[in-house]
Design a protein around this motif. Structure first.
Motif, PDB file in Angstrom:
ATOM      1  N   ALA A   1       7.488  -9.436 -10.650  1.00  0.00           N
ATOM      2  CA  ALA A   1       6.461  -9.950  -9.744  1.00  0.00           C
ATOM      3  C   ALA A   1       7.027 -10.610  -8.487  1.00  0.00           C
ATOM      4  O   ALA A   1       6.514 -10.355  -7.386  1.00  0.00           O
ATOM      5  CB  ALA A   1       5.549 -10.912 -10.502  1.00  0.00           C
ATOM      6  N   PRO A   2       8.087 -11.439  -8.589  1.00  0.00           N
ATOM      7  CA  PRO A   2       8.567 -12.067  -7.348  1.00  0.00           C
ATOM      8  C   PRO A   2       9.075 -11.031  -6.346  1.00  0.00           C
ATOM      9  O   PRO A   2       8.818 -11.138  -5.148  1.00  0.00           O
ATOM     10  CB  PRO A   2       9.717 -12.972  -7.825  1.00  0.00           C
ATOM     11  N   GLN A   3       9.801 -10.034  -6.839  1.00  0.00           N
ATOM     12  CA  GLN A   3      10.346  -9.015  -5.944  1.00  0.00           C
ATOM     13  C   GLN A   3       9.219  -8.165  -5.350  1.00  0.00           C
ATOM     14  O   GLN A   3       9.319  -7.734  -4.198  1.00  0.00           O
ATOM     15  CB  GLN A   3      11.346  -8.128  -6.694  1.00  0.00           C
ATOM     16  N   LEU A   4       8.176  -7.913  -6.121  1.00  0.00           N
ATOM     17  CA  LEU A   4       7.053  -7.140  -5.583  1.00  0.00           C
ATOM     18  C   LEU A   4       6.453  -7.858  -4.380  1.00  0.00           C
ATOM     19  O   LEU A   4       6.161  -7.240  -3.346  1.00  0.00           O
ATOM     20  CB  LEU A   4       5.990  -6.912  -6.664  1.00  0.00           C
ATOM     21  N   LYS A   5       6.281  -9.159  -4.490  1.00  0.00           N
ATOM     22  CA  LYS A   5       5.715  -9.905  -3.354  1.00  0.00           C
ATOM     23  C   LYS A   5       6.647  -9.883  -2.151  1.00  0.00           C
ATOM     24  O   LYS A   5       6.201  -9.718  -1.014  1.00  0.00           O
ATOM     25  CB  LYS A   5       5.427 -11.354  -3.773  1.00  0.00           C
ATOM     26  N   VAL A   6       7.943 -10.073  -2.383  1.00  0.00           N
ATOM     27  CA  VAL A   6       8.897  -9.995  -1.271  1.00  0.00           C
ATOM     28  C   VAL A   6       8.765  -8.654  -0.548  1.00  0.00           C
ATOM     29  O   VAL A   6       8.792  -8.589   0.689  1.00  0.00           O
ATOM     30  CB  VAL A   6      10.346 -10.201  -1.784  1.00  0.00           C
ATOM     31  N   HIS A   7       8.585  -7.579  -1.320  1.00  0.00           N
ATOM     32  CA  HIS A   7       8.577  -6.260  -0.685  1.00  0.00           C
ATOM     33  C   HIS A   7       7.207  -5.874  -0.122  1.00  0.00           C
ATOM     34  O   HIS A   7       7.140  -5.014   0.758  1.00  0.00           O
ATOM     35  CB  HIS A   7       9.123  -5.204  -1.640  1.00  0.00           C
ATOM     36  N   ILE A   8       6.125  -6.459  -0.606  1.00  0.00           N
ATOM     37  CA  ILE A   8       4.848  -6.275   0.094  1.00  0.00           C
ATOM     38  C   ILE A   8       4.967  -6.925   1.470  1.00  0.00           C
ATOM     39  O   ILE A   8       4.560  -6.357   2.484  1.00  0.00           O
ATOM     40  CB  ILE A   8       3.688  -6.874  -0.729  1.00  0.00           C
ATOM     41  N   ASN A   9       5.550  -8.103   1.510  1.00  0.00           N
ATOM     42  CA  ASN A   9       5.835  -8.754   2.787  1.00  0.00           C
ATOM     43  C   ASN A   9       6.739  -7.890   3.665  1.00  0.00           C
ATOM     44  O   ASN A   9       6.464  -7.704   4.861  1.00  0.00           O
ATOM     45  CB  ASN A   9       6.537 -10.098   2.532  1.00  0.00           C
ATOM     46  N   ALA A  10       7.790  -7.365   3.079  1.00  0.00           N
ATOM     47  CA  ALA A  10       8.725  -6.542   3.835  1.00  0.00           C
ATOM     48  C   ALA A  10       8.029  -5.309   4.395  1.00  0.00           C
ATOM     49  O   ALA A  10       8.264  -4.919   5.546  1.00  0.00           O
ATOM     50  CB  ALA A  10       9.899  -6.132   2.941  1.00  0.00           C
ATOM     51  N   ALA A  11       7.161  -4.693   3.587  1.00  0.00           N
ATOM     52  CA  ALA A  11       6.444  -3.507   4.056  1.00  0.00           C
ATOM     53  C   ALA A  11       5.641  -3.843   5.304  1.00  0.00           C
ATOM     54  O   ALA A  11       5.656  -3.095   6.294  1.00  0.00           O
ATOM     55  CB  ALA A  11       5.537  -2.980   2.939  1.00  0.00           C
TER      56      ALA A  11
ATOM     57  N   GLY B   1      12.962   6.489   7.046  1.00  0.00           N
ATOM     58  CA  GLY B   1      12.493   5.346   7.822  1.00  0.00           C
ATOM     59  C   GLY B   1      12.265   4.116   6.958  1.00  0.00           C
ATOM     60  O   GLY B   1      12.063   4.223   5.744  1.00  0.00           O
ATOM     61  N   LEU B   2      12.292   2.953   7.585  1.00  0.00           N
ATOM     62  CA  LEU B   2      12.070   1.713   6.839  1.00  0.00           C
ATOM     63  C   LEU B   2      10.653   1.655   6.275  1.00  0.00           C
ATOM     64  O   LEU B   2      10.437   1.117   5.183  1.00  0.00           O
ATOM     65  CB  LEU B   2      12.327   0.495   7.732  1.00  0.00           C
ATOM     66  N   ARG B   3       9.674   2.184   7.014  1.00  0.00           N
ATOM     67  CA  ARG B   3       8.314   2.247   6.491  1.00  0.00           C
ATOM     68  C   ARG B   3       8.284   3.014   5.164  1.00  0.00           C
ATOM     69  O   ARG B   3       7.729   2.526   4.171  1.00  0.00           O
ATOM     70  CB  ARG B   3       7.425   2.986   7.496  1.00  0.00           C
ATOM     71  N   GLU B   4       8.897   4.172   5.153  1.00  0.00           N
ATOM     72  CA  GLU B   4       8.906   4.980   3.935  1.00  0.00           C
ATOM     73  C   GLU B   4       9.687   4.267   2.823  1.00  0.00           C
ATOM     74  O   GLU B   4       9.310   4.319   1.659  1.00  0.00           O
ATOM     75  CB  GLU B   4       9.526   6.354   4.202  1.00  0.00           C
ATOM     76  N   ARG B   5      10.775   3.633   3.187  1.00  0.00           N
ATOM     77  CA  ARG B   5      11.567   2.926   2.171  1.00  0.00           C
ATOM     78  C   ARG B   5      10.736   1.826   1.500  1.00  0.00           C
ATOM     79  O   ARG B   5      10.740   1.669   0.284  1.00  0.00           O
ATOM     80  CB  ARG B   5      12.828   2.308   2.798  1.00  0.00           C
ATOM     81  N   GLU B   6      10.006   1.068   2.304  1.00  0.00           N
ATOM     82  CA  GLU B   6       9.248  -0.028   1.702  1.00  0.00           C
ATOM     83  C   GLU B   6       8.050   0.490   0.899  1.00  0.00           C
ATOM     84  O   GLU B   6       7.657  -0.105  -0.104  1.00  0.00           O
ATOM     85  CB  GLU B   6       8.818  -1.033   2.767  1.00  0.00           C
ATOM     86  N   ILE B   7       7.467   1.605   1.340  1.00  0.00           N
ATOM     87  CA  ILE B   7       6.405   2.219   0.531  1.00  0.00           C
ATOM     88  C   ILE B   7       6.952   2.607  -0.841  1.00  0.00           C
ATOM     89  O   ILE B   7       6.313   2.379  -1.873  1.00  0.00           O
ATOM     90  CB  ILE B   7       5.819   3.440   1.284  1.00  0.00           C
ATOM     91  N   ALA B   8       8.156   3.168  -0.850  1.00  0.00           N
ATOM     92  CA  ALA B   8       8.775   3.560  -2.116  1.00  0.00           C
ATOM     93  C   ALA B   8       9.034   2.350  -3.008  1.00  0.00           C
ATOM     94  O   ALA B   8       8.788   2.395  -4.225  1.00  0.00           O
ATOM     95  CB  ALA B   8      10.086   4.308  -1.848  1.00  0.00           C
ATOM     96  N   VAL B   9       9.507   1.273  -2.407  1.00  0.00           N
ATOM     97  CA  VAL B   9       9.859   0.103  -3.209  1.00  0.00           C
ATOM     98  C   VAL B   9       8.609  -0.594  -3.753  1.00  0.00           C
ATOM     99  O   VAL B   9       8.570  -1.000  -4.924  1.00  0.00           O
ATOM    100  CB  VAL B   9      10.720  -0.885  -2.389  1.00  0.00           C
ATOM    101  N   VAL B  10       7.587  -0.744  -2.916  1.00  0.00           N
ATOM    102  CA  VAL B  10       6.349  -1.353  -3.399  1.00  0.00           C
ATOM    103  C   VAL B  10       5.774  -0.536  -4.557  1.00  0.00           C
ATOM    104  O   VAL B  10       5.348  -1.090  -5.578  1.00  0.00           O
ATOM    105  CB  VAL B  10       5.329  -1.497  -2.247  1.00  0.00           C
TER     106      VAL B  10
END
Lengths: 142, 142, 142, 142, 142, 142
Positions: free
Chosen positions: B87-97, B68-77
């Motif tokens: 740092a920039p990508q971390l913020k993008v993916h906290i937003n994405a989560a 699931g996308l939820r699980e994917r974003e948890i993994a990426v964060v």
């Protein structure tokens, strides 16, 4: 510091014993024999550190209610695969992920995603670790 | 190589266009404007790489059905916080989560867990990034 | 230790001064003003270390005959982009690469490759650094 | 997004098959048997990922015209040695570097340079990996 | 560059030979046989690099008067455990720490601290490395 | 698990409160205002995590008797400089090192050593961080 006192008041006063007992139960639920083996191994050289690992890692963090164990293990497998410098712990947590209901296919998806965020070598070494874990569980009949 | 041919036969033959189109749709669903801003920014210096990011990252990987996308974003964060060097990508993916249904509290849980696996500085810097993202979304009324 | 003595005998006996002089000339050839600025900046807090940087980094390593400066800078840009934790040095060496004959397109190729070996965030942050360097050189008329 | 469409129009519409075929040819040229062994090994656990590795890593990236294979492998050896957490891949790419015309001495120069950018342990472990690769090739008569 | 000349004037003009001789003496004092084994091993593949390791690492850096050898080895054990990607060097320096007067308990404290700054896996792998080193010294009767 | 019980029996049963109180006192001794500022900042987004940082980091680890505070801070400065991805924490701990009796010159020696173990960029960025900390303290009259 007001924030800390406020926060603190929401928690029943726990002795270290209750943190240790709660952590050990959580560790056994998640990691099974492999977790206890790690704790015993580190206990042989640094007993206090074995206690911290159980108390902080499992009694404090893993016992928090705000995130499911499935999600927690997905996060840990992703992080350890991305870091790429803690192979034994990655295998323990691929096992743990399977123990708490993450499927083999979901583990593989998490690892493949790491190719985007940490590169193909991180993903490949994660996949090879997963294969070792899957094979060992097949032999054990899990 | 038999395995590859076997695998390949399970996939309809996609042109690059379909990978790009599918990836762009997935990117917009997950990252919203922030994702498109990154793609536009990298497209200004390396247009082919903007295309790879969409095609491989989002058309191939994020579009896979097994997680699931939820699980994917948890993994990426988790992974980006653990690595601590993006740092920039971390913020993008906290937003994405948050965009795909991970709650603010769950994001905080994922980041706190990183204290165990990558140390307190990784967790702290992740939490500070989360606060920036949460604050910006509050201002935007999300 | 025979190997060291054997090896040593192939090298003329250099005083530290000759290593420093040779390193400074090499530093100026490669990094131009940016390199000297780094050396001056570190010299303000740790003068011996500024000397080591020139002597070891440039007098010993960069002055070796077995690999061209183009290839050396390609290696350094790749390594710093992959590590992702030394942004100022990455920019200095993207500049250095251009100074010794690596083209802008070749720099971009090296950085895009890092998506495979260190992940897309490493490549993206490298590309954004490259854009800053290219833009600054355009303004300077290089 | 105009930039992507513009860029896209410069590329003939490729099916996935052509990316895979082109990537496999490139992989064989660069890595020889070692590359195919990696692909087969990952294909046994995650066949789609074996395909991505070939398609993206070799069909997209390594097949780009803007940088020579010698320079590409110099970049990869440098990056993997600097990261220090992907020993199997480092050996594959030291081999690959030699396959595409980087000399043994040049490989050693790249690795020695990493002492400046990632520390002496990274350089030492890279040099020991190189020795293993060189020795294995000598036995194989390459 | 005035700062460098000023600094330089505080140092007697050393030939490379004196740096090498001083470094080798320092290496033997700190690392004993293990250090010389590393130097011999790297000397077999890259003799110049063995010389740099002795000259720069031990002749320049370890021979500086401003910090005790105990403190230096505490710093190195901490750094290598935190990085987690240089297991052989970590063991050499746990040994070195014991050689220069750091106690086994102090080594364990340094490693446990790394759980806070680099995570529990880094600390655990450091503690397991320490156990190997302690065991080997017990067998050797140190 | 016998080892844990044995170990546990050597510790008086501490409530969480005593760990927090002890940790906060230790934090103030070491980090002064900067430490409390970090705790307050993280407390604003994740109050439990502020508590863990105080309890585990300072109440458990920093309060252990087996290693002096000077040695502990030398270890932490080395580790954070080597990792190179936690600039704010590195500055806090350079300050902390000075607070517990490490001299400015000793801090510089620790950072210069990191050139050998993590590369010159890690050392340089550490030295630049030290200069900022030293300058701020001079202005504050420390």
């Amino acid at each position: 510091m007001t924030y800390a006192n406020q926060n603190h008041s929401q928690h029943p006063q726990l002795t270290d014993d209750s943190r240790f007992v709660r952590g050990l139960a959580q560790l056994n639920r998640i990691d099974g024999d492999a977790g206890e083996a790690v704790v015993a191994r580190v206990g042989a050289i640094a007993p206090d550190f074995a206690r911290y690992l159980v108390e902080y890692g499992f009694g404090d963090i893993y016992s928090r209610p705000g995130l499911g164990l499935r999600e927690r293990e997905i996060a840990v497998v992703a992080a350890l695969a991305a870091l790429g410098n803690a192979a034994p712990q990655l295998k323990v947590h691929i096992n743990a992920a399977l123990n708490v209901g993450v499927t083999q296919d979901e583990v593989l998806e998490v690892l493949m995603m790491m190719s985007v965020y940490a590169g193909f070598p991180a993903a490949l070494n994660g996949l090879f670790a997963a294969q070792e874990v899957f094979d060992a569980r097949n032999i054990d009949g899990k």
